[in-house]
Design an enzyme around this catalytic site. Structure first.
Site, PDB file in Angstrom:
ATOM      1  N   ASN A 194       0.845  -1.209   0.000  1.00 27.49           N
ATOM      2  CA  ASN A 194       0.000   0.000   0.000  1.00 27.49           C
ATOM      3  C   ASN A 194       0.876   1.253   0.000  1.00 27.49           C
ATOM      4  O   ASN A 194       1.930   1.301   0.639  1.00 27.49           O
ATOM      5  CB  ASN A 194      -1.002   0.010   1.171  1.00 27.49           C
TER       6      ASN A 194
ATOM      7  N   GLU B  95       0.398   5.297   0.547  1.00 27.48           N
ATOM      8  CA  GLU B  95      -0.534   6.324   1.009  1.00 27.48           C
ATOM      9  C   GLU B  95      -0.109   7.719   0.531  1.00 27.48           C
ATOM     10  O   GLU B  95       0.974   7.896  -0.053  1.00 27.48           O
ATOM     11  CB  GLU B  95      -0.645   6.256   2.537  1.00 27.48           C
TER      12      GLU B  95
ATOM     13  N   CYS C 128      -4.183   0.613  -2.267  1.00 24.26           N
ATOM     14  CA  CYS C 128      -3.987  -0.639  -1.533  1.00 24.26           C
ATOM     15  C   CYS C 128      -2.904  -1.509  -2.181  1.00 24.26           C
ATOM     16  O   CYS C 128      -2.624  -1.401  -3.385  1.00 24.26           O
ATOM     17  CB  CYS C 128      -5.279  -1.442  -1.521  1.00 24.26           C
TER      18      CYS C 128
ATOM     19  N   GLU D  10      -3.101  -4.717  -2.885  1.00 19.44           N
ATOM     20  CA  GLU D  10      -3.625  -5.654  -3.898  1.00 19.44           C
ATOM     21  C   GLU D  10      -3.767  -4.976  -5.250  1.00 19.44           C
ATOM     22  O   GLU D  10      -3.473  -5.557  -6.292  1.00 19.44           O
ATOM     23  CB  GLU D  10      -4.997  -6.189  -3.454  1.00 19.44           C
TER      24      GLU D  10
ATOM     25  N   CYS E 101      -9.879  -5.280   0.698  1.00 22.33           N
ATOM     26  CA  CYS E 101     -11.032  -4.392   0.910  1.00 22.33           C
ATOM     27  C   CYS E 101     -12.015  -4.574  -0.248  1.00 22.33           C
ATOM     28  O   CYS E 101     -11.722  -5.242  -1.255  1.00 22.33           O
ATOM     29  CB  CYS E 101     -10.576  -2.939   1.017  1.00 22.33           C
TER      30      CYS E 101
ATOM     31  N   CYS F 281     -10.755  -3.568  -3.747  1.00 19.20           N
ATOM     32  CA  CYS F 281      -9.786  -4.533  -4.298  1.00 19.20           C
ATOM     33  C   CYS F 281     -10.473  -5.820  -4.734  1.00 19.20           C
ATOM     34  O   CYS F 281     -10.110  -6.411  -5.757  1.00 19.20           O
ATOM     35  CB  CYS F 281      -8.686  -4.818  -3.286  1.00 19.20           C
TER      36      CYS F 281
HETATM   37  N1  THU Z   1      -5.120  -1.606   2.778  1.00 22.68           N
HETATM   38  C1  THU Z   1      -4.547  -2.418   1.842  1.00 22.68           C
HETATM   39  O1  THU Z   1      -3.507  -2.087   1.240  1.00 22.68           O
HETATM   40  N2  THU Z   1      -5.153  -3.611   1.580  1.00 22.68           N
HETATM   41  C2  THU Z   1      -6.194  -4.109   2.285  1.00 22.68           C
HETATM   42  O2  THU Z   1      -6.618  -5.213   2.010  1.00 22.68           O
HETATM   43  C3  THU Z   1      -6.797  -3.334   3.361  1.00 22.68           C
HETATM   44  C4  THU Z   1      -6.346  -1.917   3.448  1.00 22.68           C
HETATM   45  C5  THU Z   1      -4.433  -0.363   3.114  1.00 22.68           C
HETATM   46  C6  THU Z   1      -5.091   0.897   2.689  1.00 22.68           C
HETATM   47  C7  THU Z   1      -4.498   1.886   3.658  1.00 22.68           C
HETATM   48  O3  THU Z   1      -3.219   2.306   3.193  1.00 22.68           O
HETATM   49  C8  THU Z   1      -4.284   1.077   4.934  1.00 22.68           C
HETATM   50  O4  THU Z   1      -4.299  -0.282   4.517  1.00 22.68           O
HETATM   51  C9  THU Z   1      -5.337   1.288   5.989  1.00 22.68           C
HETATM   52  O5  THU Z   1      -6.609   1.199   5.452  1.00 22.68           O
END
Ligand code: THU
Length: 140
Positions: free
Chosen positions: A43, A45, A54, A56, A87, A90
């Site tokens: 991920n 940000e 994310c 995935e 999520c 994804c």
């Molecule tokens: N996140 C992911 O990268 N994948 C997931 O399956 C769940 C959430 C990330 C998004 C964000 O950067 C952090 O986790 C918190 O939500």
């Protein structure tokens, strides 16, 4: 070590690339192509939080941009000890290319495998678009 174990280990390794200074929730993903190639992502940000991406989707966009369109499994690793599954956004993006995908993750420390179809029931995808086009008499 089984293949799912290996894929989960690749997701844990990919998690090291996470840029998550806002959530402090690092995630890694490893996507197994049907040709055996593994595509990883973490991920990433942004100070404008909604622009964050994310793990995935980072993995699958990288794979697709490099010509891979068929996938067998994805492993996801969140922070140590956290059961982390893709999520909703994804799940939808993964469905586009791989409705038969297996999702691999650690649940209470135990390697677990769940079909994407079970995580996204009654999904909307490319076949619905094609079905509507066919109903209008348009070649798809
Ligand atoms: N996140 C992911 O990268 N994948 C997931 O399956 C769940 C959430 C990330 C998004 C964000 O950067 C952090 O986790 C918190 O939500």
């Amino acid at each position: 070590m089984t293949d799912p174990d290996r894929l989960l280990a690749a997701a844990v390794a990919a998690r090291a690339g996470s840029y998550s200074p806002y959530s402090h929730f690092p995630v890694g993903a490893a996507l197994l192509g049907t040709d055996g190639r593994v595509w990883t992502g973490a991920n990433v940000e942004n100070a404008s939080y909604g622009l964050s991406m994310c793990a995935e989707r980072t993995a699958i966009f990288n794979a697709v941009a490099n010509g891979a369109h068929a996938f067998a499994a994805v492993a996801v690793a969140g922070p140590d000890g956290m059961t982390t599954l893709p999520c909703g956004a994804c799940r939808q993006v993964l469905w586009e290319f791989a409705p038969g995908l297996t999702v691999v993750y650690a649940d209470d420390g135990a390697l677990t495998q769940t079909p994407l179809a079970a995580l996204l029931p009654k999904a909307f995808g490319p076949s619905e678009i094609a079905e509507a086009a066919a109903a209008r008499g348009i070649l798809s």
